[in-house]
Design a protein around this motif. Structure first.
Motif, mmCIF file in Angstrom:
data_model
loop_
_atom_site.group_PDB
_atom_site.id
_atom_site.type_symbol
_atom_site.label_atom_id
_atom_site.label_comp_id
_atom_site.label_asym_id
_atom_site.label_seq_id
_atom_site.Cartn_x
_atom_site.Cartn_y
_atom_site.Cartn_z
ATOM 1 N N ARG A 10 -54.644 23.116 -26.614
ATOM 2 C CA ARG A 10 -54.437 22.847 -25.202
ATOM 3 C C ARG A 10 -53.786 21.475 -25.007
ATOM 4 O O ARG A 10 -52.845 21.334 -24.245
ATOM 5 N N ARG A 11 -54.299 20.460 -25.722
ATOM 6 C CA ARG A 11 -53.718 19.111 -25.631
ATOM 7 C C ARG A 11 -52.296 19.103 -26.175
ATOM 8 O O ARG A 11 -51.410 18.493 -25.590
ATOM 9 N N ASN A 12 -52.073 19.793 -27.279
ATOM 10 C CA ASN A 12 -50.757 19.836 -27.889
ATOM 11 C C ASN A 12 -49.772 20.550 -26.957
ATOM 12 O O ASN A 12 -48.648 20.107 -26.764
ATOM 13 N N SER A 13 -50.195 21.628 -26.351
ATOM 14 C CA SER A 13 -49.354 22.371 -25.407
ATOM 15 C C SER A 13 -49.045 21.519 -24.187
ATOM 16 O O SER A 13 -47.923 21.497 -23.699
ATOM 17 N N SER A 14 -50.026 20.798 -23.717
ATOM 18 C CA SER A 14 -49.842 19.928 -22.562
ATOM 19 C C SER A 14 -48.853 18.810 -22.882
ATOM 20 O O SER A 14 -48.003 18.466 -22.060
ATOM 21 N N ALA A 15 -48.936 18.257 -24.064
ATOM 22 C CA ALA A 15 -48.007 17.202 -24.481
ATOM 23 C C ALA A 15 -46.586 17.740 -24.564
ATOM 24 O O ALA A 15 -45.635 17.071 -24.166
ATOM 25 N N LYS A 16 -46.428 18.964 -25.059
ATOM 26 C CA LYS A 16 -45.099 19.579 -25.149
ATOM 27 C C LYS A 16 -44.522 19.807 -23.747
ATOM 28 O O LYS A 16 -43.334 19.590 -23.522
ATOM 29 N N LYS A 17 -45.369 20.242 -22.820
ATOM 30 C CA LYS A 17 -44.912 20.454 -21.440
ATOM 31 C C LYS A 17 -44.471 19.146 -20.803
ATOM 32 O O LYS A 17 -43.440 19.086 -20.137
ATOM 33 N N ARG A 18 -45.251 18.086 -21.029
ATOM 34 C CA ARG A 18 -44.872 16.769 -20.503
ATOM 35 C C ARG A 18 -43.542 16.306 -21.096
ATOM 36 O O ARG A 18 -42.691 15.779 -20.389
ATOM 37 N N ALA A 19 -43.361 16.517 -22.388
ATOM 38 C CA ALA A 19 -42.122 16.123 -23.056
ATOM 39 C C ALA A 19 -40.939 16.911 -22.498
ATOM 40 O O ALA A 19 -39.863 16.341 -22.271
ATOM 41 N N ARG A 20 -41.127 18.205 -22.254
ATOM 42 C CA ARG A 20 -40.051 19.024 -21.671
ATOM 43 C C ARG A 20 -39.716 18.560 -20.260
ATOM 44 O O ARG A 20 -38.549 18.473 -19.891
ATOM 45 N N ARG A 21 -40.747 18.254 -19.462
ATOM 46 C CA ARG A 21 -40.511 17.763 -18.097
ATOM 47 C C ARG A 21 -39.769 16.434 -18.127
ATOM 48 O O ARG A 21 -38.850 16.217 -17.346
ATOM 49 N N GLU A 22 -40.169 15.559 -19.030
ATOM 50 C CA GLU A 22 -39.509 14.257 -19.161
ATOM 51 C C GLU A 22 -38.043 14.435 -19.577
ATOM 52 O O GLU A 22 -37.156 13.785 -19.041
ATOM 53 N N GLN A 23 -37.801 15.336 -20.507
ATOM 54 C CA GLN A 23 -36.437 15.607 -20.953
ATOM 55 C C GLN A 23 -35.606 16.198 -19.804
ATOM 56 O O GLN A 23 -34.436 15.839 -19.631
ATOM 57 N N GLN A 24 -36.211 17.054 -19.007
ATOM 58 C CA GLN A 24 -35.511 17.639 -17.862
ATOM 59 C C GLN A 24 -35.190 16.562 -16.819
ATOM 60 O O GLN A 24 -34.080 16.516 -16.291
ATOM 61 N N ARG A 25 -36.143 15.677 -16.533
ATOM 62 C CA ARG A 25 -35.897 14.574 -15.592
ATOM 63 C C ARG A 25 -34.785 13.662 -16.093
ATOM 64 O O ARG A 25 -33.927 13.216 -15.336
#
Length: 147
Positions: A10-25
Motif C-alpha cells: 500500500r505504501r509502495n503503491s502510494s509512493a508510485k502514485k505520488r511520483a506519477r502525479r509529480e511527473q505529470q505536474r
C-alpha cells in the motif's frame, strides 16, 4: 506478517502514485513554460525575469528553476539567452541591413555588450561576423550603404 506485507504494498503503491502525479505536474509546467517562451515570446521584454515567468506559468521560482534545470539541462539565464540569440539570428537572417544595437534590443537584451557576450558564448562567434556573412549572402541591391 500478512498485514505488514499489505502495508508495504500500500505504501509502495502510494509512493508510485505520488511520483506519477509529480511527473505529470512537472510535464504540465514544462508545457506552460514552452508556451510562454515559444508562442508568447516573453523573453523579448528587456525586463523579463525568472519571477515574471514563474508568475506567468502559475508556479513559484523554486519549482520553475527545478523544471528548467532538469528538463532543459541549463539554468534560467542560459535558457533565456538561448531563445534571445536564436531570435536575433532570425532577425539578422531576414534583414541583414539591421544594426547590431537594434538587433540586441529587439531580441530582449538590455545592452549591446550583453548581447555580444551571449552571442559569442552560444554561437562561438561575434554577432558582427555573423551579420557580415549574412550581408554577403544577400543580393547587392538588398543592403544599403551604412552611413
Amino acid at each position: 506478517m500478512m498485514k505488514k506485507l499489505f502495508g508495504f504494498f500500500r505504501r509502495n503503491s502510494s509512493a508510485k502514485k505520488r511520483a506519477r502525479r509529480e511527473q505529470q505536474r512537472e510535464q504540465e509546467l514544462l508545457e506552460r513554460i514552452r508556451y510562454r517562451l515559444e508562442i508568447e515570446k516573453d523573453y523579448l521584454d528587456v525586463d523579463f525575469s525568472e519571477e515574471i515567468l514563474a508568475r506567468n506559468v502559475a508556479t513559484n521560482i523554486t519549482s520553475l528553476s527545478r523544471v528548467i534545470n532538469k528538463r532543459f539541462g541549463m539554468n534560467f539565464r542560459r535558457l533565456i539567452n538561448g531563445y534571445r540569440i536564436e531570435y536575433a539570428v532570425s532577425l539578422m537572417t531576414k534583414d541583414p541591413k539591421m544594426k547590431l544595437y537594434s538587433v540586441s534590443y529587439e531580441s530582449g537584451f538590455r545592452s549591446p555588450e550583453t548581447f555580444k557576450m551571449a552571442f559569442l558564448t552560444i554561437k562561438g562567434e561575434c554577432p558582427s561576423d555573423f551579420l557580415k556573412r549574412q550581408r554577403l549572402k544577400c543580393p547587392s541591391n538588398c543592403v544599403e550603404e551604412e552611413q
